[in-house]
Design a protein around this motif. Structure first.
Motif, mmCIF file in Angstrom:
data_model
loop_
_atom_site.group_PDB
_atom_site.id
_atom_site.type_symbol
_atom_site.label_atom_id
_atom_site.label_comp_id
_atom_site.label_asym_id
_atom_site.label_seq_id
_atom_site.Cartn_x
_atom_site.Cartn_y
_atom_site.Cartn_z
ATOM 1 N N VAL A 1 -42.161 -0.383 -37.534
ATOM 2 C CA VAL A 1 -41.317 -1.540 -37.762
ATOM 3 C C VAL A 1 -41.197 -2.448 -36.868
ATOM 4 O O VAL A 1 -41.607 -3.762 -36.662
ATOM 5 N N ILE B 1 -32.793 -3.673 -38.308
ATOM 6 C CA ILE B 1 -34.299 -3.574 -39.067
ATOM 7 C C ILE B 1 -33.973 -4.630 -40.277
ATOM 8 O O ILE B 1 -35.076 -5.739 -40.348
ATOM 9 N N LYS B 2 -33.047 -4.543 -40.948
ATOM 10 C CA LYS B 2 -32.988 -5.475 -42.036
ATOM 11 C C LYS B 2 -32.654 -6.904 -41.806
ATOM 12 O O LYS B 2 -33.218 -7.943 -42.265
ATOM 13 N N TYR C 1 -39.076 3.009 -47.625
ATOM 14 C CA TYR C 1 -38.754 2.269 -46.774
ATOM 15 C C TYR C 1 -37.177 1.678 -47.046
ATOM 16 O O TYR C 1 -36.401 1.736 -46.099
ATOM 17 N N THR C 2 -36.802 1.314 -48.369
ATOM 18 C CA THR C 2 -35.594 0.595 -48.735
ATOM 19 C C THR C 2 -34.348 1.884 -48.288
ATOM 20 O O THR C 2 -33.262 1.565 -47.805
ATOM 21 N N ARG D 1 -35.927 -8.182 -40.313
ATOM 22 C CA ARG D 1 -36.888 -8.356 -41.328
ATOM 23 C C ARG D 1 -36.830 -9.610 -42.138
ATOM 24 O O ARG D 1 -37.616 -10.474 -42.364
ATOM 25 N N PRO E 1 -39.234 -6.276 -48.012
ATOM 26 C CA PRO E 1 -39.180 -4.714 -47.846
ATOM 27 C C PRO E 1 -40.706 -4.422 -48.429
ATOM 28 O O PRO E 1 -41.365 -3.262 -47.709
ATOM 29 N N ALA F 1 -30.537 0.483 -38.969
ATOM 30 C CA ALA F 1 -30.954 -0.004 -40.237
ATOM 31 C C ALA F 1 -30.431 -1.308 -40.322
ATOM 32 O O ALA F 1 -31.552 -2.128 -40.953
ATOM 33 N N GLU F 2 -29.381 -1.651 -40.028
ATOM 34 C CA GLU F 2 -28.898 -2.967 -39.997
ATOM 35 C C GLU F 2 -29.806 -3.987 -39.301
ATOM 36 O O GLU F 2 -30.070 -5.250 -39.758
ATOM 37 N N TYR G 1 -34.614 3.824 -45.895
ATOM 38 C CA TYR G 1 -34.196 3.974 -44.381
ATOM 39 C C TYR G 1 -33.460 2.437 -44.134
ATOM 40 O O TYR G 1 -32.450 2.744 -43.259
ATOM 41 N N GLU G 2 -34.131 1.327 -44.767
ATOM 42 C CA GLU G 2 -33.250 0.169 -44.254
ATOM 43 C C GLU G 2 -31.814 0.186 -44.833
ATOM 44 O O GLU G 2 -30.958 -0.258 -43.984
ATOM 45 N N ASN G 3 -31.374 0.941 -45.844
ATOM 46 C CA ASN G 3 -30.204 1.047 -46.394
ATOM 47 C C ASN G 3 -29.362 2.242 -45.872
ATOM 48 O O ASN G 3 -28.358 2.533 -46.409
#
Length: 185
Positions: free
Chosen positions: A58, A15-16, A40-41, A19, A26, A12-13, A43-45
């Motif tokens: 992604v 990806i963030k 999505y958020t 991005r 997002p 997740a980190e 997943y990203e968190n």
């Protein structure tokens, strides 16, 4: 923190961070991979386990190999790669489902072969979709494949080739199971 939770948080980190470097919002990324911004958020968190289909989506949108998101490393080999027994890149998706990527170190690969280990679980798997084509070959045990409205039980030596745009999932039937999957995106 158990290993699987730590892996999800690391992915997740990555990806963030990617991005943000690519200056993609997002909402924009979520729309490109067919998710709501809210989902999505999560997943990203790292509030939800990230399905492999989301990781592939992604990676495609951000223009990187999925290996970068999964491991933080870029593939290095361009003409061949050898993965010795037990040395694939291991990812535990959740307690009952883990896989070992066998070609993670090959640049610009068209296929992703993986060995998937399944433990029995009480509930059916979450169904996923992704682009491309998928092949599963049962190496050990019995694997139930849920495919759209169908349910197939595959024994050792059985295989299935299918369109993964149809919601699908696999689970162990009556004990431990292992299968080879090859995904072509």
């Amino acid at each position: 923190m158990d290993r699987q939770v730590a892996q999800v948080a690391q992915v997740a980190e990555r990806i963030k961070e990617l991005r943000e470097i690519m200056e993609v919002s997002p909402a924009e990324l979520a729309g490109e991979i067919g998710l709501s911004e809210e989902e999505y958020t999560k997943y990203e968190n790292a509030q939800l386990d990230i399905p492999i289909s989301v990781i592939y989506g992604v990676a495609a949108v951000l223009g990187v190999d999925p290996t970068v998101l999964l491991s933080g490393e870029s593939p290095r080999m361009s003409t061949y790669t050898i993965t010795r027994k037990g040395k694939g890149m291991s990812i535990e998706r959740y307690k009952e489902y883990s896989f070992s990527a066998l070609a993670y170190n090959f640049i610009n690969r068209d296929m992703d072969p993986m060995i998937v280990d399944l433990l029995p679980k009480d509930a059916p798997p979450e169904l996923v979709t992704h682009k491309g084509q998928e092949f599963n070959y049962v190496l050990e045990g019995k694997v139930t494949v849920l495919f759209g409205d169908h349910k197939f039980v595959l024994n050792e030596g059985d295989s299935i080739y299918f369109d993964p745009k149809v919601p699908h999932g696999q689970m162990a039937e009556y004990g431990f199971a292992r299968f080879l999957t090859i995904i072509n995106e």
